[in-house]
Design an enzyme around this catalytic site. Sequence first.
Site, mmCIF file in Angstrom:
data_model
loop_
_atom_site.group_PDB
_atom_site.id
_atom_site.type_symbol
_atom_site.label_atom_id
_atom_site.label_comp_id
_atom_site.label_asym_id
_atom_site.label_seq_id
_atom_site.Cartn_x
_atom_site.Cartn_y
_atom_site.Cartn_z
ATOM 1 N N GLY A 6 1.068 -0.945 0.008
ATOM 2 C CA GLY A 6 0.104 -0.263 -0.073
ATOM 3 C C GLY A 6 0.932 0.997 0.067
ATOM 4 C CB CYS A 30 5.215 -3.616 -1.459
ATOM 5 S SG CYS A 30 5.489 -2.675 -2.654
ATOM 6 C CD GLU A 34 0.209 -9.449 -2.460
ATOM 7 O OE1 GLU A 34 1.271 -9.875 -2.086
ATOM 8 O OE2 GLU A 34 0.140 -8.225 -2.246
ATOM 9 C CB ILE A 86 2.667 -2.188 -7.360
ATOM 10 C CG1 ILE A 86 2.288 -3.685 -8.263
ATOM 11 C CG2 ILE A 86 1.826 -1.131 -7.548
ATOM 12 C CD1 ILE A 86 1.665 -4.212 -7.622
ATOM 13 C CG HIS A 135 2.387 -6.129 -4.048
ATOM 14 N ND1 HIS A 135 2.005 -6.669 -3.495
ATOM 15 C CD2 HIS A 135 3.501 -5.822 -4.740
ATOM 16 C CE1 HIS A 135 1.974 -5.087 -3.601
ATOM 17 N NE2 HIS A 135 3.186 -4.533 -3.655
#
Length: 198
Positions: free
Chosen positions: A55, A87, A181, A143, A179
């Site tokens: 996030g 992250c 997930e 990301i 990531h």
Amino acid sequence: MSARAAKRPQIGVLALQGAFLEHEKMLARLGANCRELREKSDLEAPLDGLVLPGGESTTQKKLLTDLGLYEPLREKIAQGLPVLATCAGLILLARNATQDHSPYPSFGTLPVRVRRNAYGRQLGSFSTTGEIKGLGAFPMRFIRAPFIEETAPEVDVLARVDGNIVAVRYQHQIALAFHPELGSDTRLHAAFLSLAAS
Ligand code: GLN
């Protein structure tokens, strides 16, 4: 085989902001019970493990402090609660961070120096396959990711991409710049659950 079913691990998932639902789905597929952590009272029942999702670390750090979650969570991690951080979660665990201008504290329980937004704007998001120590080839989605610039000698480096460290384990903490997930490979979450079960 024991007549009693094995106890399902109770995993707290920090749910202030970011990609927490995707972790819950993956952990549920692996048989864990997830509890979303949003306020202090969510920490009252026992936990076997903690997920710090991706996030925006600056937002997450501010909310952790404002909601009074920072200190009790830091204490639990310092006392050995198994953690899976992805992250922004890696930035929250790292002892030092470059390009992090947030005035709010990180947990600082992972002796590494992480570089926020390390890939710059051009390469904000990308996917690749990397080698993870003990697991082999693993799909990795990045990301606006950080990478780890430096680790203490006792930190186990699990993966590098283009020479940069993107996955580590230190004691009961697993931290990833990418990531898992968001994909379908559950092996890192399974490794975390076995830490949580031990
Ligand atoms: N760039 C974000 C930060 O600095 C991390 C991005 C992510 O979690 N996908 O917190």
